[in-house]
Scaffold this motif. Structure first.
Motif, PDB file in Angstrom:
ATOM      1  N   ALA A  89      12.054   3.330  29.865  1.00 43.18           N
ATOM      2  CA  ALA A  89      12.119   2.165  28.979  1.00 43.18           C
ATOM      3  C   ALA A  89      13.018   1.123  29.628  1.00 43.18           C
ATOM      4  CB  ALA A  89      12.675   2.558  27.613  1.00 43.18           C
ATOM      5  N   TYR A  90      12.517  -0.091  29.781  1.00 45.57           N
ATOM      6  CA  TYR A  90      13.303  -1.177  30.352  1.00 45.57           C
ATOM      7  C   TYR A  90      13.937  -1.985  29.221  1.00 45.57           C
ATOM      8  CZ  TYR A  90      10.969  -0.212  34.794  1.00 45.57           C
ATOM      9  OH  TYR A  90      10.504   0.396  35.930  1.00 45.57           O
ATOM     10  N   VAL A  91      15.231  -2.268  29.367  1.00 42.61           N
ATOM     11  CA  VAL A  91      15.980  -2.970  28.329  1.00 42.61           C
ATOM     12  C   VAL A  91      16.825  -4.069  28.974  1.00 42.61           C
ATOM     13  CG1 VAL A  91      17.734  -2.763  26.533  1.00 42.61           C
ATOM     14  CG2 VAL A  91      16.073  -0.920  26.857  1.00 42.61           C
ATOM     15  N   ALA A  92      16.718  -5.272  28.466  1.00 41.43           N
ATOM     16  CA  ALA A  92      17.595  -6.358  28.918  1.00 41.43           C
ATOM     17  C   ALA A  92      18.961  -6.166  28.272  1.00 41.43           C
ATOM     18  CB  ALA A  92      17.011  -7.706  28.535  1.00 41.43           C
ATOM     19  N   ALA A  93      19.982  -5.953  29.098  1.00 43.91           N
ATOM     20  CA  ALA A  93      21.317  -5.669  28.558  1.00 43.91           C
ATOM     21  C   ALA A  93      22.382  -6.083  29.566  1.00 43.91           C
ATOM     22  CB  ALA A  93      21.467  -4.187  28.233  1.00 43.91           C
ATOM     23  N   ASP A  94      23.462  -6.603  29.033  1.00 43.64           N
ATOM     24  CA  ASP A  94      24.641  -6.977  29.813  1.00 43.64           C
ATOM     25  C   ASP A  94      25.503  -5.731  29.999  1.00 43.64           C
ATOM     26  OD1 ASP A  94      27.245  -7.947  30.569  1.00 43.64           O
ATOM     27  OD2 ASP A  94      26.696  -9.915  29.768  1.00 43.64           O
ATOM     28  N   VAL A  95      25.927  -5.470  31.230  1.00 42.80           N
ATOM     29  CA  VAL A  95      26.729  -4.274  31.512  1.00 42.80           C
ATOM     30  C   VAL A  95      28.031  -4.260  30.721  1.00 42.80           C
ATOM     31  CG1 VAL A  95      27.958  -5.273  33.487  1.00 42.80           C
ATOM     32  CG2 VAL A  95      27.590  -2.805  33.386  1.00 42.80           C
ATOM     33  N   ARG A  96      28.475  -5.411  30.238  1.00 43.07           N
ATOM     34  CA  ARG A  96      29.713  -5.483  29.463  1.00 43.07           C
ATOM     35  C   ARG A  96      29.509  -5.120  27.996  1.00 43.07           C
ATOM     36  NH1 ARG A  96      31.162 -11.524  30.470  1.00 43.07           N
ATOM     37  NH2 ARG A  96      28.872 -11.622  30.294  1.00 43.07           N
ATOM     38  N   ARG A  97      28.261  -5.104  27.569  1.00 39.89           N
ATOM     39  CA  ARG A  97      27.945  -4.843  26.155  1.00 39.89           C
ATOM     40  C   ARG A  97      26.684  -3.989  26.085  1.00 39.89           C
ATOM     41  NH1 ARG A  97      29.848 -10.048  26.579  1.00 39.89           N
ATOM     42  NH2 ARG A  97      27.771 -10.838  27.072  1.00 39.89           N
ATOM     43  N   MET A  98      26.804  -2.733  26.485  1.00 41.37           N
ATOM     44  CA  MET A  98      25.650  -1.864  26.537  1.00 41.37           C
ATOM     45  C   MET A  98      25.246  -1.398  25.130  1.00 41.37           C
ATOM     46  SD  MET A  98      24.938  -1.822  29.721  1.00 41.37           S
ATOM     47  CE  MET A  98      23.825  -0.459  29.963  1.00 41.37           C
ATOM     48  N   PRO A  99      23.940  -1.280  24.860  1.00 45.24           N
ATOM     49  CA  PRO A  99      23.476  -0.949  23.508  1.00 45.24           C
ATOM     50  C   PRO A  99      23.460   0.555  23.238  1.00 45.24           C
ATOM     51  CG  PRO A  99      21.599  -1.377  24.909  1.00 45.24           C
ATOM     52  CD  PRO A  99      22.827  -1.629  25.759  1.00 45.24           C
ATOM     53  N   PHE A 100      24.595   1.204  23.484  1.00 45.63           N
ATOM     54  CA  PHE A 100      24.692   2.649  23.294  1.00 45.63           C
ATOM     55  C   PHE A 100      25.965   2.984  22.523  1.00 45.63           C
ATOM     56  CE2 PHE A 100      22.650   1.865  27.460  1.00 45.63           C
ATOM     57  CZ  PHE A 100      21.365   2.273  27.128  1.00 45.63           C
ATOM     58  N   ARG A 101      25.917   4.052  21.756  1.00 49.89           N
ATOM     59  CA  ARG A 101      27.068   4.483  20.976  1.00 49.89           C
ATOM     60  C   ARG A 101      28.184   4.987  21.881  1.00 49.89           C
ATOM     61  NH1 ARG A 101      22.968   7.247  18.587  1.00 49.89           N
ATOM     62  NH2 ARG A 101      23.870   9.201  19.349  1.00 49.89           N
ATOM     63  N   ASP A 102      29.392   4.978  21.349  1.00 55.60           N
ATOM     64  CA  ASP A 102      30.547   5.504  22.077  1.00 55.60           C
ATOM     65  C   ASP A 102      30.285   6.953  22.495  1.00 55.60           C
ATOM     66  OD1 ASP A 102      31.580   3.109  21.285  1.00 55.60           O
ATOM     67  OD2 ASP A 102      33.269   3.932  20.147  1.00 55.60           O
ATOM     68  N   GLY A 103      30.537   7.243  23.767  1.00 56.03           N
ATOM     69  CA  GLY A 103      30.442   8.612  24.261  1.00 56.03           C
ATOM     70  C   GLY A 103      29.070   9.219  24.227  1.00 56.03           C
ATOM     71  N   SER A 104      28.010   8.398  24.180  1.00 53.37           N
ATOM     72  CA  SER A 104      26.664   8.947  23.987  1.00 53.37           C
ATOM     73  C   SER A 104      25.856   9.121  25.271  1.00 53.37           C
ATOM     74  CB  SER A 104      25.872   8.039  23.040  1.00 53.37           C
ATOM     75  OG  SER A 104      25.673   6.759  23.617  1.00 53.37           O
ATOM     76  N   VAL A 105      26.288   8.490  26.364  1.00 55.85           N
ATOM     77  CA  VAL A 105      25.485   8.492  27.592  1.00 55.85           C
ATOM     78  C   VAL A 105      25.904   9.671  28.478  1.00 55.85           C
ATOM     79  CG1 VAL A 105      24.914   7.219  29.687  1.00 55.85           C
ATOM     80  CG2 VAL A 105      25.142   6.001  27.509  1.00 55.85           C
ATOM     81  N   PRO A 106      24.963  10.557  28.861  1.00 55.07           N
ATOM     82  CA  PRO A 106      25.334  11.702  29.683  1.00 55.07           C
ATOM     83  C   PRO A 106      25.405  11.402  31.176  1.00 55.07           C
ATOM     84  CG  PRO A 106      23.038  11.888  29.034  1.00 55.07           C
ATOM     85  CD  PRO A 106      23.575  10.656  28.372  1.00 55.07           C
TER      86      PRO A 106
END
Length: 213
Positions: free
Chosen positions: A126-143
């Motif tokens: 899935a491609y998502v337009a996102a700024d590395v300073r404001r990633m659309p993921f919850r705290d501590g959720s990315v493995p």
């Protein structure tokens, strides 16, 4: 703090890397400015504009570099298996294609929609337009967070990577990469709450950092 474990180089090409005048490249100068001041919005915008301008030719140029994503392949061999992967600064998908072959679903992000529109359609990506300073993921959720020739925001990485989270930071051409951070410098900027291992592949290097607390 220096990298704690270095591996022997793999996949050493005969041909030299491209000459990109990396030390004086405008991307290198901008990278150093945002590392010194992560709140320098003007320079972040300059970086986005720089790569937006290069988007139309990016894929054509990248495919001419046969070792472009070699460091990603090498670093992934040392990463712990995960259920999904986030890529930052995916560009037009050179490393994304490699990540997609690993197996887990991939969320590939870039600040420039112009780059994303040039990326290939891939299963489980899935491609998502996102700024590395404001990633659309919850705290501590990315493995597992992966970047090839990216621009970091270590504060945001610390937010989305919880204990056990992994960061794989790669460059295509080592010091010859305009957006270059040496592995030892990445380890130093992450600090003592991470374990680190690194290596060389192709013309570049990689570091895999795991958050311990």
């Amino acid at each position: 703090m220096p990298v704690q474990l270095w591996y022997d180089p793999v996949e050493i090409p005969d041909a030299p890397p491209p000459e990109l005048n990396a030390s004086t490249h405008r991307s290198r100068l901008a990278l150093e400015r945002v590392l010194a001041d992560p709140d320098d919005d003007k320079t972040w915008e300059e970086l986005a504009v720089t790569y937006d301008e290069m988007a139309p030719e990016w894929t054509e140029w990248a495919v001419e570099q046969p070792w472009y994503a070699a460091t990603v392949a090498a670093g992934l061999q040392h990463a712990r298996p995960v259920e999904w992967i986030v890529e930052i600064g995916c560009g037009t998908g050179q490393a994304t294609e490699l990540l997609a072959r690993v197996g887990p679903p991939v969320v590939a992000t870039d600040v420039n929609v112009s780059m994303l529109t040039g990326a290939p359609a891939l299963p489980h990506v899935a491609y998502v337009a996102a700024d590395v300073r404001r990633m659309p993921f919850r705290d501590g959720s990315v493995p597992l967070l992966v970047s090839l020739n990216g621009v970091p925001d270590f504060r945001e990485f610390g937010r989305i990577l919880g204990v056990g989270g992994q960061l794989l930071w790669c460059t295509s051409f080592g010091p010859g990469t305009p957006l270059y951070l040496p592995p030892d410098r990445v380890a130093d900027m992450l600090g003592p709450d991470w374990t680190t291992e690194a290596g060389h592949a192709g013309h570049g290097d990689w570091i895999l950092a795991v958050r311990t607390r």
